[in-house]
Design a protein around this motif. Sequence first.
Motif, short mmCIF file in Angstrom:
data_model
loop_
_atom_site.label_atom_id
_atom_site.label_comp_id
_atom_site.label_asym_id
_atom_site.label_seq_id
_atom_site.Cartn_x
_atom_site.Cartn_y
_atom_site.Cartn_z
N ARG A 87 5.03 8.65 19.19
CA ARG A 87 5.28 7.63 18.04
C ARG A 87 6.36 6.61 18.67
O ARG A 87 6.21 5.51 17.72
CB ARG A 87 6.15 8.21 16.71
CG ARG A 87 5.06 9.02 16.04
CD ARG A 87 5.61 9.35 14.80
NE ARG A 87 4.41 10.03 14.04
CZ ARG A 87 3.85 10.97 14.12
NH1 ARG A 87 4.13 11.98 15.18
NH2 ARG A 87 2.79 11.43 13.14
N GLN A 97 11.49 10.36 7.68
CA GLN A 97 11.99 8.89 7.35
C GLN A 97 13.14 8.79 6.21
O GLN A 97 14.05 7.94 6.59
CB GLN A 97 10.71 8.26 6.60
CG GLN A 97 9.76 8.25 7.69
CD GLN A 97 10.00 7.72 9.01
OE1 GLN A 97 10.46 6.58 9.04
NE2 GLN A 97 9.26 8.46 9.99
N MET A 130 6.03 3.94 15.40
CA MET A 130 4.79 4.16 14.49
C MET A 130 5.24 5.21 13.56
O MET A 130 6.20 6.32 14.07
CB MET A 130 3.73 4.71 15.22
CG MET A 130 3.12 3.70 16.42
SD MET A 130 2.56 2.30 15.80
CE MET A 130 0.91 2.65 15.66
N GLN A 131 4.86 5.51 12.40
CA GLN A 131 5.11 6.31 11.34
C GLN A 131 4.20 7.35 11.20
O GLN A 131 4.73 8.46 11.10
CB GLN A 131 5.61 5.56 9.95
CG GLN A 131 6.22 6.44 8.75
CD GLN A 131 6.89 5.86 7.67
OE1 GLN A 131 7.17 4.65 7.97
NE2 GLN A 131 6.60 6.41 6.66
N ASP A 132 3.05 6.89 10.92
CA ASP A 132 2.12 7.94 10.45
C ASP A 132 1.17 8.49 11.48
O ASP A 132 0.29 9.42 11.49
CB ASP A 132 1.46 7.51 9.28
CG ASP A 132 2.27 7.40 8.14
OD1 ASP A 132 3.21 8.09 8.00
OD2 ASP A 132 1.95 6.54 7.33
N THR A 133 0.82 7.77 12.59
CA THR A 133 -0.13 7.95 13.68
C THR A 133 0.48 7.77 15.11
O THR A 133 1.85 7.36 15.23
CB THR A 133 -1.12 6.81 13.63
OG1 THR A 133 -0.61 5.54 13.85
CG2 THR A 133 -2.00 6.70 12.29
N ASN A 167 -3.23 2.55 16.71
CA ASN A 167 -3.90 2.51 15.55
C ASN A 167 -3.51 1.05 14.83
O ASN A 167 -2.00 0.81 15.00
CB ASN A 167 -3.61 3.40 14.41
CG ASN A 167 -3.96 3.03 12.88
OD1 ASN A 167 -3.50 2.17 12.30
ND2 ASN A 167 -4.94 4.06 12.66
N GLN A 220 1.83 -2.67 10.64
CA GLN A 220 2.74 -2.46 9.88
C GLN A 220 4.36 -2.30 10.67
O GLN A 220 5.25 -2.99 10.12
CB GLN A 220 2.80 -1.20 9.03
CG GLN A 220 1.48 -1.12 8.06
CD GLN A 220 1.06 0.13 7.50
OE1 GLN A 220 1.44 1.11 7.82
NE2 GLN A 220 0.47 -0.03 6.41
N ALA A 221 4.34 -1.86 11.77
CA ALA A 221 5.14 -1.75 12.55
C ALA A 221 6.00 -3.13 13.10
O ALA A 221 7.42 -3.45 13.26
CB ALA A 221 5.41 -0.84 13.88
N LYS A 276 -3.65 -0.94 12.19
CA LYS A 276 -3.17 -1.11 11.03
C LYS A 276 -1.55 -0.73 10.87
O LYS A 276 -0.64 -1.61 10.48
CB LYS A 276 -3.93 -0.33 9.90
CG LYS A 276 -3.28 -0.56 8.58
CD LYS A 276 -4.28 0.27 7.56
CE LYS A 276 -3.53 0.16 6.06
NZ LYS A 276 -4.23 0.88 5.30
N GLU A 277 -1.30 0.43 11.57
CA GLU A 277 0.00 0.66 11.66
C GLU A 277 0.71 -0.05 12.61
O GLU A 277 1.94 0.08 12.37
CB GLU A 277 -0.05 2.35 11.86
CG GLU A 277 1.55 2.99 11.69
CD GLU A 277 1.75 4.39 11.66
OE1 GLU A 277 2.90 4.58 11.84
OE2 GLU A 277 0.92 4.94 11.84
N LEU A 278 0.28 -0.35 13.73
CA LEU A 278 0.85 -1.21 14.67
C LEU A 278 1.52 -2.58 14.12
O LEU A 278 2.31 -3.08 14.04
CB LEU A 278 0.28 -1.61 15.69
CG LEU A 278 0.72 -2.50 16.95
CD1 LEU A 278 1.94 -2.05 17.38
CD2 LEU A 278 -0.33 -2.81 17.84
#
Length: 338
Positions: A146, A213, A96-99, A47, A53-54, A49-51
């Motif tokens: 994740r 988390q 990754m946190q959410d996906t 994903n 963010q990471a 967007k989440e990448l």
Amino acid sequence: NKMAIESNKSNGNFLVQVPVDAIEKLDSDQINMLEVTDVRGVKIEFNAKELLQALAPITTLAKLQIEISQYDYDSGLFEVKVQAIDLEDKIKDVKMQDTYIKMTIPYSFFIDGKNLDKHVLLRALETENVAVSHISDATKLTLNVRKGGVFQFVNSSVSFTDIAHISNKDDILYLANRHVIKGNADGTFNPSVDISRAHFATMIVRALGLEAQSTSTPFVDTKGKWYEQDVQALYEAGIINGTSATTFSPDKKLTRQQAALIMARVLRYAGVETAAYEKMVSYKDSSKISKEALNDISVLANLGIMSGSNQSFNPQNNLKRSQMAKILRKTLAIAELM
């Protein structure tokens, strides 16, 4: 829309480096997915967007590196690395946190692999093997993780002494072999015993590979208990709620209605569009089902995950351990997680 990067590497480890300018393009071009492949059919999906963010905390990012090692025939082990490398060649593992990072690996990629489709895959930690979300068919393995880590193909053959005549014993053994559910030290499973809210939470966390988390919890009745972090992980993911703002009631037995709500949230968490399955299913005791749960109970009935008996759903009846195995396995299969 997606960005696709393909390597022409045709032997040895899977190894792809995504340069920083490509990472920046994910943001500037509003790309939804990064897909990294090689000519052997290995495919890694992020994903976008989440990448981003990471990777955001790494101010001097040079590249993203993804590596999958070859399978070791003697140990059954292989390793996955998802790492950010900065301009000074410092390496940081990406999480990754959410996906999920979705990894599709043909068995033919593993040079020394034989009959790997007959094996179970587990995540290998220092002291034990634990469940990892994955599905497999005759030709390929698909992992949902994740973060990277070490994984092991094992010949798993768990058995229990008290499930021979249970109609869904295959569901019990399927999840037990994958370390999602466990039996007792004496070799029994206790299929007819009611399951507690804490135990159900723990099984879901194992199957989904979730980690809390936060180290603090809003629930005063889970603090310091063996299941505290599992409950917290599910709470953070929006899959479970407390029985009040400050209590979870971990030792309370799980009702069928509560189980239905939780399973529907697992489906949505995994990206299943449950709205398509909300056609109302009527039961004799529909008046006893809470307004909050009506749609989700219909979703699970339409998907074949949970049904009633004698046209009744029995929402306030407790869920048995054998029933738990059946609905959890079906939910994970529809979500393509296990």
